[in-house]
Design an enzyme around this catalytic site. Structure first.
Site, PDB file in Angstrom:
ATOM      1  N   ARG A   1       0.893  -1.172   0.000  1.00 43.57           N
ATOM      2  CA  ARG A   1       0.000   0.000   0.000  1.00 43.57           C
ATOM      3  C   ARG A   1       0.921   1.208   0.000  1.00 43.57           C
ATOM      4  O   ARG A   1       1.680   1.416   0.960  1.00 43.57           O
ATOM      5  CB  ARG A   1      -0.903  -0.017   1.227  1.00 43.57           C
ATOM      6  CG  ARG A   1      -1.624   1.291   1.445  1.00 43.57           C
ATOM      7  CD  ARG A   1      -2.737   1.194   2.466  1.00 43.57           C
ATOM      8  NE  ARG A   1      -3.882   0.492   1.911  1.00 43.57           N
ATOM      9  CZ  ARG A   1      -5.110   0.531   2.434  1.00 43.57           C
ATOM     10  NH1 ARG A   1      -5.355   1.225   3.527  1.00 43.57           N
ATOM     11  NH2 ARG A   1      -6.112  -0.128   1.867  1.00 43.57           N
TER      12      ARG A   1
ATOM     13  N   HIS B   1      -7.272   1.115  -6.501  1.00 43.27           N
ATOM     14  CA  HIS B   1      -7.525   0.191  -5.388  1.00 43.27           C
ATOM     15  C   HIS B   1      -8.218  -1.053  -5.955  1.00 43.27           C
ATOM     16  O   HIS B   1      -9.400  -1.307  -5.689  1.00 43.27           O
ATOM     17  CB  HIS B   1      -8.409   0.890  -4.347  1.00 43.27           C
ATOM     18  CG  HIS B   1      -8.390   0.248  -2.993  1.00 43.27           C
ATOM     19  ND1 HIS B   1      -7.613  -0.853  -2.677  1.00 43.27           N
ATOM     20  CD2 HIS B   1      -9.074   0.545  -1.847  1.00 43.27           C
ATOM     21  CE1 HIS B   1      -7.813  -1.189  -1.412  1.00 43.27           C
ATOM     22  NE2 HIS B   1      -8.688  -0.360  -0.891  1.00 43.27           N
TER      23      HIS B   1
ATOM     24  N   GLN C   1     -10.116  -3.711  -3.732  1.00 44.17           N
ATOM     25  CA  GLN C   1     -11.425  -3.239  -3.276  1.00 44.17           C
ATOM     26  C   GLN C   1     -12.471  -3.451  -4.365  1.00 44.17           C
ATOM     27  O   GLN C   1     -13.592  -3.894  -4.094  1.00 44.17           O
ATOM     28  CB  GLN C   1     -11.340  -1.754  -2.909  1.00 44.17           C
ATOM     29  CG  GLN C   1     -12.634  -1.180  -2.395  1.00 44.17           C
ATOM     30  CD  GLN C   1     -13.006  -1.752  -1.030  1.00 44.17           C
ATOM     31  OE1 GLN C   1     -12.202  -1.736  -0.104  1.00 44.17           O
ATOM     32  NE2 GLN C   1     -14.217  -2.257  -0.903  1.00 44.17           N
TER      33      GLN C   1
ATOM     34  N   ASP D   1     -17.184   7.276  -1.455  1.00 42.26           N
ATOM     35  CA  ASP D   1     -15.931   7.068  -0.709  1.00 42.26           C
ATOM     36  C   ASP D   1     -15.635   8.378   0.006  1.00 42.26           C
ATOM     37  O   ASP D   1     -16.252   9.419  -0.289  1.00 42.26           O
ATOM     38  CB  ASP D   1     -14.802   6.695  -1.697  1.00 42.26           C
ATOM     39  CG  ASP D   1     -13.478   6.402  -0.995  1.00 42.26           C
ATOM     40  OD1 ASP D   1     -13.476   6.076   0.211  1.00 42.26           O
ATOM     41  OD2 ASP D   1     -12.420   6.497  -1.665  1.00 42.26           O
TER      42      ASP D   1
ATOM     43  N   CYS E   1     -16.340   1.609   0.596  1.00 34.90           N
ATOM     44  CA  CYS E   1     -15.182   0.754   0.908  1.00 34.90           C
ATOM     45  C   CYS E   1     -14.787   0.826   2.378  1.00 34.90           C
ATOM     46  O   CYS E   1     -14.130  -0.074   2.878  1.00 34.90           O
ATOM     47  CB  CYS E   1     -14.016   1.112   0.006  1.00 34.90           C
ATOM     48  SG  CYS E   1     -13.341   2.759   0.307  1.00 34.90           S
TER      49      CYS E   1
ATOM     50  N   ARG F   1     -13.679  -8.482   1.280  1.00 37.33           N
ATOM     51  CA  ARG F   1     -12.244  -8.206   1.077  1.00 37.33           C
ATOM     52  C   ARG F   1     -11.444  -9.479   1.378  1.00 37.33           C
ATOM     53  O   ARG F   1     -10.493  -9.805   0.672  1.00 37.33           O
ATOM     54  CB  ARG F   1     -11.775  -7.067   1.985  1.00 37.33           C
ATOM     55  CG  ARG F   1     -12.293  -5.681   1.613  1.00 37.33           C
ATOM     56  CD  ARG F   1     -11.808  -5.217   0.245  1.00 37.33           C
ATOM     57  NE  ARG F   1     -10.357  -5.225   0.119  1.00 37.33           N
ATOM     58  CZ  ARG F   1      -9.548  -4.268   0.577  1.00 37.33           C
ATOM     59  NH1 ARG F   1     -10.050  -3.199   1.146  1.00 37.33           N
ATOM     60  NH2 ARG F   1      -8.234  -4.346   0.409  1.00 37.33           N
TER      61      ARG F   1
HETATM   62  N1   CP Z   1     -11.290  -0.241   2.269  1.00 38.85           N
HETATM   63  C1   CP Z   1     -10.026  -0.328   2.696  1.00 38.85           C
HETATM   64  O1   CP Z   1      -9.064  -0.500   1.933  1.00 38.85           O
HETATM   65  O2   CP Z   1      -9.887  -0.262   4.056  1.00 38.85           O
HETATM   66  P1   CP Z   1      -8.525  -0.076   4.839  1.00 38.85           P
HETATM   67  O3   CP Z   1      -7.941   1.239   4.429  1.00 38.85           O
HETATM   68  O4   CP Z   1      -8.913  -0.100   6.302  1.00 38.85           O
HETATM   69  O5   CP Z   1      -7.598  -1.205   4.494  1.00 38.85           O
HETATM   70  N1  NVA Z   2      -9.808   6.810  -1.214  1.00 39.91           N
HETATM   71  C1  NVA Z   2      -9.434   6.319   0.101  1.00 39.91           C
HETATM   72  C2  NVA Z   2      -9.717   4.875   0.230  1.00 39.91           C
HETATM   73  C3  NVA Z   2      -9.492   4.294   1.588  1.00 39.91           C
HETATM   74  C4  NVA Z   2      -9.683   2.811   1.638  1.00 39.91           C
HETATM   75  C5  NVA Z   2      -7.962   6.624   0.348  1.00 39.91           C
HETATM   76  O1  NVA Z   2      -7.153   6.494  -0.583  1.00 39.91           O
HETATM   77  O2  NVA Z   2      -7.624   7.000   1.462  1.00 39.91           O
END
Ligand code: CP
Ligand code: NVA
Length: 306
Positions: free
Chosen positions: A103, A130, A133, A223, A263, A291
């Site tokens: 990530r 993502h 997701q 989101d 999400c 997930r």
């Molecule tokens: N939706 C999602 O990716 O959640 P987290 O950021 O908690 O992993």
């Molecule tokens: N768009 C958000 C998604 C979190 C799961 C971010 O990137 O923070």
């Protein structure tokens, strides 16, 4: 499929295979309480440059349920591209682990990891996309409607990483994608053109208002207005996203059968109202659980030869 960095770059047949493995693993887990240890002795290195609940828990538990181990690596420990060049990190981890999940803030780091890693690299969220997701969302939609093809998904809010992956996933699976964003927060046109160049079926239906976007929707998605790394822009964004909340009034414009996905984490009173979040239309916890199952599909295919 060597890596899972983007949905646009993954052929539909391979995505369908991942989805069917995910469904099979979920059904098997639900009926027997366990999965076969197809990743016994294998390790997934998990690099997190940003916070996470769902992604971290689902990958770690997913590895355990498949008989392997998830090794958590924090941003400061690894120093991806700061303490050490990304290409060196890739080669070191790949010489010991069987997969890398990352990530990251900059999507380019995932591309570089994949370029230099001889083991599979999985995108666990970047500033750009993502995809894990999006697969969990498709699983949830398929479970609810019994199909994907022909459905319409409306995305309301920020034209961000989550929106982009959903848009691509919808086009891959024969779904329509409507989007309504405030001015200045659209999915960038040059990027849409690039995706279209490698994926001719890619289509995004930009609607002028949230109401226009949800009118024919089977699924309504939003989101956060403030993604990780954008915290300093919060006040400006909250002001500019006014009118883009997924609330009772907006959902009254959607067809009766429309479900709501998010999400998570969700910020009630901003992108979604408490009433809609807690309503029967909201499938957000089924989505969150998926997930785990989607991740296991990806792990089983990439690292277990499923
Ligand atoms: N939706 C999602 O990716 O959640 P987290 O950021 O908690 O992993
Ligand atoms: N768009 C958000 C998604 C979190 C799961 C971010 O990137 O923070």
């Amino acid at each position: 499929m060597n890596h899972f960095i983007s949905i646009a770059d993954t052929p539909l047949a391979e995505l369908e295979h991942v989805m069917s493995v995910a469904k099979w693993l979920k059904a098997h887990l639900k009926s027997t309480g366990r999965n076969d240890p197809i990743l016994a002795g294998k390790t997934l290195a998990m690099i997190f440059e940003k916070p996470s609940l769902r992604t971290r828990v689902s990958f770690a538990i997913g590895m355990t349920q498949l008989g392997g181990t998830g090794l958590l690596l924090s941003r400061d420990e690894v120093g991806l591209g700061t303490r050490e060049p990304v290409k060196d990190v890739a080669r070191v981890i790949a010489s010991m682990a069987d997969g890398i999940m990352a990530r990251v803030f900059q999507h380019q780091k995932l591309i570089d990891l994949a370029k230099y890693s001889k083991v599979p690299v999985i995108n666990a969220l970047s500033d750009y996309s993502h995809p894990c997701q999006a697969l969990a969302d498709l699983l949830t939609i398929d479970e609810h409607f019994g199909k994907l093809q022909g459905l319409t998904l409306a995305y309301i809010g920020d034209g961000n990483n989550v929106a982009r992956s959903l848009a691509v996933a919808c086009s891959k699976f024969g779904m329509k994608f409507n989007i309504a964003t405030p001015k200045g927060y659209e999915l960038p046109g040059d990027d849409l053109k690039k995706i279209h160049a490698k994926m001719p079926e890619f289509a995004v239906d930009v609607r002028p208002t949230p109401t226009d976007a949800v009118r024919d929707a089977d699924i309504v998605v939003t989101d956060t207005w403030v993604s990780m790394g954008q915290e300093e822009e919060k006040a400006k964004r909250v002001a500019e996203f006014k009118g883009y909340a997924l609330d009772e009034s907006l959902m009254n414009s959607a067809p009766k059968q429309a479900i709501v996905l998010h999400c998570l984490p969700a910020y009630r009173g901003y992108e979604i109202s408490e009433a809609i979040f807690e309503s029967d239309r909201s499938k957000v916890f089924q989505e969150a659980e998926n997930r785990l199952h989607a991740q296991k599909g990806i792990l089983a295919v990439l690292m277990g030869g499923a």
